[in-house]
Write a protein that holds these residues in place. Structure first.
Motif, PDB file in Angstrom:
ATOM      1  N   PHE A   1     -48.315  13.864 -31.699  1.00  0.00           N
ATOM      2  CA  PHE A   1     -47.766  12.989 -30.750  1.00  0.00           C
ATOM      3  C   PHE A   1     -46.167  12.947 -31.134  1.00  0.00           C
ATOM      4  O   PHE A   1     -45.587  13.366 -32.083  1.00  0.00           O
ATOM      5  N   PRO A   2     -45.405  12.526 -30.078  1.00  0.00           N
ATOM      6  CA  PRO A   2     -43.940  12.488 -30.209  1.00  0.00           C
ATOM      7  C   PRO A   2     -43.513  11.285 -30.912  1.00  0.00           C
ATOM      8  O   PRO A   2     -44.166  10.312 -30.975  1.00  0.00           O
ATOM      9  N   ALA A   3     -42.244  11.475 -31.553  1.00  0.00           N
ATOM     10  CA  ALA A   3     -41.843   9.949 -32.295  1.00  0.00           C
ATOM     11  C   ALA A   3     -40.212  10.433 -32.355  1.00  0.00           C
ATOM     12  O   ALA A   3     -39.717  11.211 -32.212  1.00  0.00           O
ATOM     13  N   ASP A   4     -39.577   9.252 -32.772  1.00  0.00           N
ATOM     14  CA  ASP A   4     -38.198   9.346 -32.833  1.00  0.00           C
ATOM     15  C   ASP A   4     -37.995   8.926 -34.391  1.00  0.00           C
ATOM     16  O   ASP A   4     -38.438   7.653 -34.954  1.00  0.00           O
ATOM     17  N   VAL A   5     -37.253   9.540 -35.056  1.00  0.00           N
ATOM     18  CA  VAL A   5     -36.552   9.174 -36.435  1.00  0.00           C
ATOM     19  C   VAL A   5     -35.498   8.044 -36.311  1.00  0.00           C
ATOM     20  O   VAL A   5     -34.492   8.558 -35.815  1.00  0.00           O
ATOM     21  N   LEU A   6     -35.854   6.960 -36.740  1.00  0.00           N
ATOM     22  CA  LEU A   6     -34.488   5.950 -36.681  1.00  0.00           C
ATOM     23  C   LEU A   6     -33.636   6.382 -37.638  1.00  0.00           C
ATOM     24  O   LEU A   6     -33.702   6.768 -38.531  1.00  0.00           O
ATOM     25  N   MET A   7     -32.056   6.185 -37.040  1.00  0.00           N
ATOM     26  CA  MET A   7     -31.140   6.507 -37.753  1.00  0.00           C
ATOM     27  C   MET A   7     -30.681   7.811 -38.372  1.00  0.00           C
ATOM     28  O   MET A   7     -30.341   8.281 -39.444  1.00  0.00           O
ATOM     29  N   SER A   8     -31.128   8.736 -37.283  1.00  0.00           N
ATOM     30  CA  SER A   8     -31.042  10.080 -37.543  1.00  0.00           C
ATOM     31  C   SER A   8     -30.255  10.834 -36.601  1.00  0.00           C
ATOM     32  O   SER A   8     -30.269  10.659 -35.537  1.00  0.00           O
ATOM     33  N   ALA A   9     -29.575  11.919 -37.076  1.00  0.00           N
ATOM     34  CA  ALA A   9     -28.724  13.074 -36.347  1.00  0.00           C
ATOM     35  C   ALA A   9     -29.707  13.804 -35.413  1.00  0.00           C
ATOM     36  O   ALA A   9     -29.366  13.948 -34.297  1.00  0.00           O
ATOM     37  N   LYS A  10     -31.100  14.042 -35.829  1.00  0.00           N
ATOM     38  CA  LYS A  10     -31.981  14.718 -35.038  1.00  0.00           C
ATOM     39  C   LYS A  10     -33.199  13.887 -34.860  1.00  0.00           C
ATOM     40  O   LYS A  10     -34.329  13.910 -35.479  1.00  0.00           O
ATOM     41  N   PRO A  11     -33.076  12.857 -34.054  1.00  0.00           N
ATOM     42  CA  PRO A  11     -34.304  11.590 -33.933  1.00  0.00           C
ATOM     43  C   PRO A  11     -35.485  12.012 -33.442  1.00  0.00           C
ATOM     44  O   PRO A  11     -36.529  11.749 -33.807  1.00  0.00           O
ATOM     45  N   SER A  12     -35.532  13.015 -32.461  1.00  0.00           N
ATOM     46  CA  SER A  12     -36.722  13.443 -31.986  1.00  0.00           C
ATOM     47  C   SER A  12     -37.653  14.427 -32.527  1.00  0.00           C
ATOM     48  O   SER A  12     -37.219  15.439 -32.930  1.00  0.00           O
ATOM     49  N   VAL A  13     -38.921  14.047 -32.988  1.00  0.00           N
ATOM     50  CA  VAL A  13     -39.665  14.983 -33.440  1.00  0.00           C
ATOM     51  C   VAL A  13     -40.973  14.919 -33.018  1.00  0.00           C
ATOM     52  O   VAL A  13     -41.366  14.106 -32.186  1.00  0.00           O
ATOM     53  N   PHE A  14     -42.050  15.710 -33.622  1.00  0.00           N
ATOM     54  CA  PHE A  14     -43.222  15.822 -33.295  1.00  0.00           C
ATOM     55  C   PHE A  14     -44.057  15.736 -34.590  1.00  0.00           C
ATOM     56  O   PHE A  14     -43.691  16.371 -35.525  1.00  0.00           O
ATOM     57  N   VAL A  15     -45.135  14.885 -34.501  1.00  0.00           N
ATOM     58  CA  VAL A  15     -46.067  14.619 -35.749  1.00  0.00           C
ATOM     59  C   VAL A  15     -47.321  15.384 -35.368  1.00  0.00           C
ATOM     60  O   VAL A  15     -48.014  14.949 -34.458  1.00  0.00           O
ATOM     61  N   VAL A  16     -47.573  16.408 -36.183  1.00  0.00           N
ATOM     62  CA  VAL A  16     -49.008  17.033 -36.022  1.00  0.00           C
ATOM     63  C   VAL A  16     -49.753  16.578 -37.151  1.00  0.00           C
ATOM     64  O   VAL A  16     -49.554  17.050 -38.378  1.00  0.00           O
ATOM     65  N   VAL A  17     -51.091  16.280 -36.970  1.00  0.00           N
ATOM     66  CA  VAL A  17     -51.939  15.852 -38.064  1.00  0.00           C
ATOM     67  C   VAL A  17     -52.921  16.905 -37.744  1.00  0.00           C
ATOM     68  O   VAL A  17     -53.701  16.988 -36.862  1.00  0.00           O
ATOM     69  N   SER A  18     -53.090  17.707 -38.667  1.00  0.00           N
ATOM     70  CA  SER A  18     -54.039  19.024 -38.582  1.00  0.00           C
ATOM     71  C   SER A  18     -55.211  18.679 -39.683  1.00  0.00           C
ATOM     72  O   SER A  18     -55.251  17.599 -40.565  1.00  0.00           O
TER      73      SER A  18
END
Length: 121
Positions: free
Chosen positions: A25-42
């Motif tokens: 799923f996609p997520a945003d890291v609050l207060m980050s210069a690179k806020p957009s991330v993907f979280v992969v649960v494997s």
């Protein structure tokens, strides 16, 4: 909106060949210069991937990994849905709250999941 098959394949290319994506799923890291991330649960780990500045749909690199036994929740819903892992707050869309809860349930209460009726597929 669900993560596309194309993005899943790109994310899978960063994982060990014998690993299997369970949730993504996609997520945003609050207060980050690179806020957009993907979280992969494997099957083996929880991996957080950075994305491209030009497109939130292009995974670029692995930012961090957590052991699969880590629990992401509880998901806070007071304002926008969010969870914290290793002191970092990740904001998610409401539709992914159930995904985080399901990933956590695999660890906290595996007995609640039904057996796979076709384990050889």
């Amino acid at each position: 909106m669900p993560v596309s098959a194309d993005v899943r394949e790109r994310l899978r290319s960063y994982l060990d060949p014998d690993d299997e994506i369970r949730y993504v799923f996609p997520a945003d890291v609050l207060m980050s210069a690179k806020p957009s991330v993907f979280v992969v649960v494997s099957r083996k780990a929880i991996t957080v991937f950075s994305t491209s500045f030009r497109s939130r749909k292009l995974p670029r690199s692995i930012l961090t990994q957590f052991p699969r036994m880590a629990v992401l929740g509880p998901v806070g819903t007071a304002s926008a849905p969010h969870f914290a892992a290793a002191g970092i707050t990740y904001e998610i869309d409401e539709e992914y709250v159930a995904v985080v809860n399901a990933a956590d349930a695999e660890i906290t209460s595996p007995q609640d999941f039904p057996r796979d009726p076709l384990p050889n597929l």
